[in-house]
Scaffold this active site. Structure first.
Site, mmCIF file in Angstrom:
data_model
loop_
_atom_site.group_PDB
_atom_site.id
_atom_site.type_symbol
_atom_site.label_atom_id
_atom_site.label_comp_id
_atom_site.label_asym_id
_atom_site.label_seq_id
_atom_site.Cartn_x
_atom_site.Cartn_y
_atom_site.Cartn_z
ATOM 1 N N GLY A 44 14.552 -42.506 -49.666
ATOM 2 C CA GLY A 44 15.608 -41.697 -50.280
ATOM 3 C C GLY A 44 16.589 -42.475 -51.132
ATOM 4 N N GLY A 45 16.386 -43.783 -51.247
ATOM 5 C CA GLY A 45 17.310 -44.582 -52.030
ATOM 6 C C GLY A 45 16.987 -44.652 -53.506
ATOM 7 C CG LEU A 48 9.853 -38.361 -57.888
ATOM 8 C CD1 LEU A 48 8.402 -37.900 -57.872
ATOM 9 C CD2 LEU A 48 10.667 -37.507 -58.866
ATOM 10 N NE ARG A 68 9.589 -51.322 -48.809
ATOM 11 C CZ ARG A 68 8.557 -51.867 -49.429
ATOM 12 N NH1 ARG A 68 7.931 -52.885 -48.882
ATOM 13 N NH2 ARG A 68 8.136 -51.397 -50.594
ATOM 14 N NE ARG A 96 5.275 -52.482 -44.647
ATOM 15 C CZ ARG A 96 5.247 -53.492 -45.503
ATOM 16 N NH1 ARG A 96 4.080 -53.943 -45.935
ATOM 17 N NH2 ARG A 96 6.360 -54.049 -45.921
ATOM 18 C CB SER A 134 -5.971 -59.218 -51.684
ATOM 19 O OG SER A 134 -4.704 -58.606 -51.494
ATOM 20 C CE1 TYR A 176 -3.093 -40.927 -55.119
ATOM 21 C CE2 TYR A 176 -3.326 -41.503 -57.443
ATOM 22 C CZ TYR A 176 -2.716 -41.695 -56.209
ATOM 23 O OH TYR A 176 -1.751 -42.652 -56.069
ATOM 24 C CB ILE A 229 3.203 -45.952 -62.785
ATOM 25 C CG1 ILE A 229 2.267 -46.058 -61.563
ATOM 26 C CG2 ILE A 229 3.214 -44.522 -63.325
ATOM 27 C CD1 ILE A 229 2.686 -45.220 -60.389
#
Length: 308
Positions: A44-45, A48, A68, A96, A134, A176, A229
């Site tokens: 939220g920082g 979108l 983060r 995570r 990787s 996707y 992007i």
């Protein structure tokens, strides 16, 4: 909330495309719809996630934004508080880490109360040919996008199940998830998992009053788009009239926020297990004659694969 300038230019002889939305500051639901409600937005920082949080704030919600980067969260908190809704709190969180996720919920409850709505917007993504990925790159994208969404959703669900209270989860997905995403294999695989969680948990938790829905954005240019992007959009060349979109325009971030506030609102209580695509029909576009197939490596400007 500031938005990138966008041209609404149309060729005089061409079709008009979809109309522009109402102006910034307009609400899609009655004023005060979320007064007394707490909304937690991961990611939220910025981007979108922040745009979605803004529309909940406009409708009176108390907000908890998680991300983060402390500096980015502080700036977003000030920006969201200026809207004039309820309280705004922020918490640094790597989704995570399930222990950190639980700590964010503890902090949210202490500051505002148990979140009534969870918006899972935190994600990771970058363009890369599949053969170049990787193991760490794969894990980073899947762990943030899918596993992090699961950790936050699980924490939300367990707390509401224990309390016997209703709630609403919104998972930000990607189109996707249905079609595959050449050049974005880990994100596409993770978003397919996110969509499946919507459909699975809506059935499991519906009897207890917990809705679970998905929200898929199309092209919504904003200042926080990932560099890869942004580079892809720049390489495609100028598109002043949105001609690459069936709507003949791109989306405005507030339009995604309006969809989010509706899906989590009292007016959508019978909608669950559904993923709403907000993209002006772009993902359904097909050409009468398909364009030439261009390998992903070539699209990304990569040379021939050199081997492991």
């Amino acid at each position: 909330m500031t938005e990138p300038p966008q041209s609404q230019h149309r060729a005089a002889s061409g079709p008009p495309g979809l109309p522009a939305p109402p102006p910034p500051g307009t609400s899609a639901l009655p004023s005060g719809t979320y007064e007394g409600r707490v909304v937690l937005v991961t990611g939220g920082g910025s981007g979108l996630g922040k745009a979605i949080a803004a529309e909940f704030a406009r409708l009176g919600a108390d907000l908890v934004i998680a991300g983060r980067t402390a500096g980015r969260l502080d700036a977003a908190r000030a920006e969201l508080a200026a809207i004039g809704g309820g309280r705004v709190a922020a918490a640094v969180c790597d989704v995570r880490d399930p222990e950190r996720v639980a700590a964010v919920f503890d902090a949210a409850e202490a500051a505002c109360g148990l979140p009534d709505v969870l918006v899972n917007s935190a994600a990771a993504n970058f363009p890369c040919p599949a053969e170049d990925l990787s193991p760490n790159a794969w894990r980073a994208v899947v762990d943030i996008t899918l596993t992090g969404t699961w950790f936050a959703t699980r924490e939300f669900g367990r707390r509401h199940l224990a309390a016997g209270t209703p709630g609403s989860v919104l998972n930000v997905g990607a189109s996707y998830a249905w079609t595959g995403g050449p050049g974005f294999a880990p994100s596409a695989a993770a978003k397919a998992g996110v969509k499946n969680l919507v459909e699975t948990l809506a059935v499991e938790w519906g009897p207890y009053g917990i809705q679970v829905n998905g929200l898929v954005p199309g092209l919504f240019p904003h200042a926080d788009l990932p560099a890869g992007i942004r580079a892809g959009l720049a390489a495609a060349g100028p598109d002043p009239a949105g001609a690459r979109q069936p709507a003949l325009r791109v989306g405005l971030p507030r339009e995604l926020g309006w969809a989010a506030t509706f899906l989590a609102s009292p007016y959508a209580r019978f909608i669950t297990g559904h993923t709403l695509v907000v993209d002006g029909a772009n993902w359904q576009r097909r050409a009468v004659v398909a364009p030439a197939a261009v390998p992903v490596r070539e699209q990304l400007g990569r040379g021939p694969f050199a081997g492991p």
